[in-house]
Design a protein around this motif. Sequence first.
Motif, short mmCIF file in Angstrom:
data_model
loop_
_atom_site.label_atom_id
_atom_site.label_comp_id
_atom_site.label_asym_id
_atom_site.label_seq_id
_atom_site.Cartn_x
_atom_site.Cartn_y
_atom_site.Cartn_z
N PHE B 163 0.83 -1.20 0.00
CA PHE B 163 0.00 0.00 0.00
C PHE B 163 0.88 1.26 0.00
CE2 PHE B 163 -2.91 3.14 1.94
CZ PHE B 163 -3.90 3.08 0.98
N GLY B 164 1.98 1.20 0.74
CA GLY B 164 2.94 2.32 0.76
C GLY B 164 3.49 2.57 -0.63
N CYS B 165 3.85 1.49 -1.34
CA CYS B 165 4.40 1.62 -2.71
C CYS B 165 3.34 2.17 -3.66
CB CYS B 165 4.87 0.26 -3.21
SG CYS B 165 6.30 -0.36 -2.34
N PHE B 166 2.10 1.74 -3.46
CA PHE B 166 1.00 2.22 -4.29
C PHE B 166 0.83 3.74 -4.12
CE2 PHE B 166 -3.55 3.27 -4.57
CZ PHE B 166 -3.85 2.81 -5.85
N SER B 167 0.82 4.19 -2.85
CA SER B 167 0.67 5.63 -2.58
C SER B 167 1.84 6.40 -3.16
CB SER B 167 0.61 5.90 -1.08
OG SER B 167 -0.35 5.08 -0.48
N LEU B 168 3.04 5.82 -3.00
CA LEU B 168 4.25 6.48 -3.51
C LEU B 168 4.17 6.65 -5.03
CD1 LEU B 168 7.19 7.50 -2.99
CD2 LEU B 168 7.93 5.16 -3.41
N ALA B 169 3.70 5.61 -5.70
CA ALA B 169 3.63 5.65 -7.17
C ALA B 169 2.74 6.80 -7.64
CB ALA B 169 3.11 4.32 -7.70
N TRP B 170 1.56 6.92 -7.06
CA TRP B 170 0.64 7.99 -7.50
C TRP B 170 1.14 9.37 -7.08
CZ3 TRP B 170 -2.31 7.05 -11.33
CH2 TRP B 170 -2.84 5.78 -11.53
N HIS B 171 1.79 9.43 -5.92
CA HIS B 171 2.36 10.70 -5.46
C HIS B 171 3.45 11.15 -6.45
CE1 HIS B 171 2.87 13.60 -2.16
NE2 HIS B 171 4.18 13.55 -2.36
N LEU B 172 4.22 10.16 -6.93
CA LEU B 172 5.31 10.47 -7.86
C LEU B 172 4.80 10.86 -9.25
CD1 LEU B 172 7.97 7.73 -7.05
CD2 LEU B 172 8.30 10.19 -6.89
N VAL B 173 3.72 10.24 -9.70
CA VAL B 173 3.22 10.54 -11.05
C VAL B 173 3.00 12.05 -11.16
CG1 VAL B 173 1.31 10.26 -12.68
CG2 VAL B 173 2.19 8.29 -11.46
N HIS B 174 2.38 12.65 -10.13
CA HIS B 174 2.19 14.10 -10.19
C HIS B 174 3.44 14.84 -9.74
CE1 HIS B 174 0.18 17.91 -10.38
NE2 HIS B 174 0.51 18.17 -9.14
#
Lengths: 257, 222
Positions: B163-174
Amino acid sequence: MQHYTMNLTLKVWRQKNSKSQGAFETFQVKDISSEMSFLEMIDVLNEQLVSEGKEPIAFDHDCREGICGMCSMYINGRAHGPWHETTTCQLHMREYKNGDTIVIEPWRASAFPVIKDLAVDRTAFDRIIAAGGYISVNTGNAVDANCLPVEKQQADDAFAAATCIGCGACVAACPNASAMLFVSAKVSHLALLPQGEPERKKRVVNMISQMDTEGFGSCTNIGACEAECPKGISLENIARLNREYIGSMLSGSATGV
Amino acid sequence: MNWKLYFSTSVGKKIQMALTGLFLIVFLIVHCYVNAQIFYNDNGVRFTEAAHFMGTNFLIRATEIGLFGFLILHIVQGLSLYFANNSKRPSRYAVSAGNATSKWYSRSMALLGTLILLFLVMHLYKFWAPNRWSQLSTGHELDLYAAMREEFQIMWVVGVYLFGCFSLAWHLVHGFYSAFQTLGLGMHRYKGMIKAVGVGFSIIVPLIFAAMPIAFHFHIIN
């Protein structure tokens, strides 16, 4: 396209003044022509209200051909309605069908207080312009225009930025109520031309400071402004504004700004 | 105007977010590279060697202080911007544009960031803090490879990491694109490139991180 008429339910924001609490009021309008503009439909409703002895809905409008920047309605969740690169006055009723419900709200931002109903006070934009959106012009005879060569691409970009009509849709659409797209268009259009050079470093800082003072939010690069701008002002202008700001930060004069 | 004033306007704060964000992106690359040593499947020999270097090298340890400083600045500034921006529209729209004019993740940076922060607290508590404490109290580093192997047997820990990696991925996209836009590079010549590299980065790095607990949990590496 075939002409047709429609009956609509309108939920319109009514607010007496900036101090009072507003609320939605529901109206029914009948036999609206698909050929009418959105504002003409509001005119019909207002005629109806006047004939019933009720207070008409206050809303801003002027040229009704998409160039003045006065109209300002937030229609079903969209600034200037659902059409791309159009102002509310250019939106036509063929977008809607019989029986539709349309929710109409004013621009909502603390920097744009409601004057009445759907009309908001956008003089904050005027004060931002006054803070730096100008150039110095010497008096005397007009200089020959050909004395100042401007590269074609620069001139085109400046012109594209100058098409901003200051309607405030960017602020209305921005989840942060930021005025960055407006300020970036105004900064860009002068920064790209030689005439804007003398005040260049001061302009960007002064206009941004004024923007902050007026109570607009900060830009977080969401891009809703660009999607809703009736003049298609690009986010590239915000990138240019940021470059201008960094340029001023690194090499602007230490005093006088 | 002086530096302090320049950094305190709305654009100045945005520049702070961009610079600290880019630093954190560089940190992610280093962290990912070091941890990816586990995939040699050599019982953690190369990983332990790399971790030892990271944990004992003076320059790296000094940078670690900077890392925490920038991380805290990024968090504090980000949250204060979120609350400030939220207050600029006291009267909310009855109907909002939703996803018609912008992407959900670009509007949810504070939420995604907070989720990453919550993950980070647990992550530091499980690995970083005990290791530094051990170094301080006994002078020896912990066997982080063994610690990972043990922790990632627990299903919910793996879940939290994913879940941490998932949040990180979307945070990084923007965040990745946004940092460059803020530094003024979002013009036509670079925009497509930055967006593409950003999306690639946002997929690859969190995916490598996510593969670690999965690999341990399913005994793909031992």
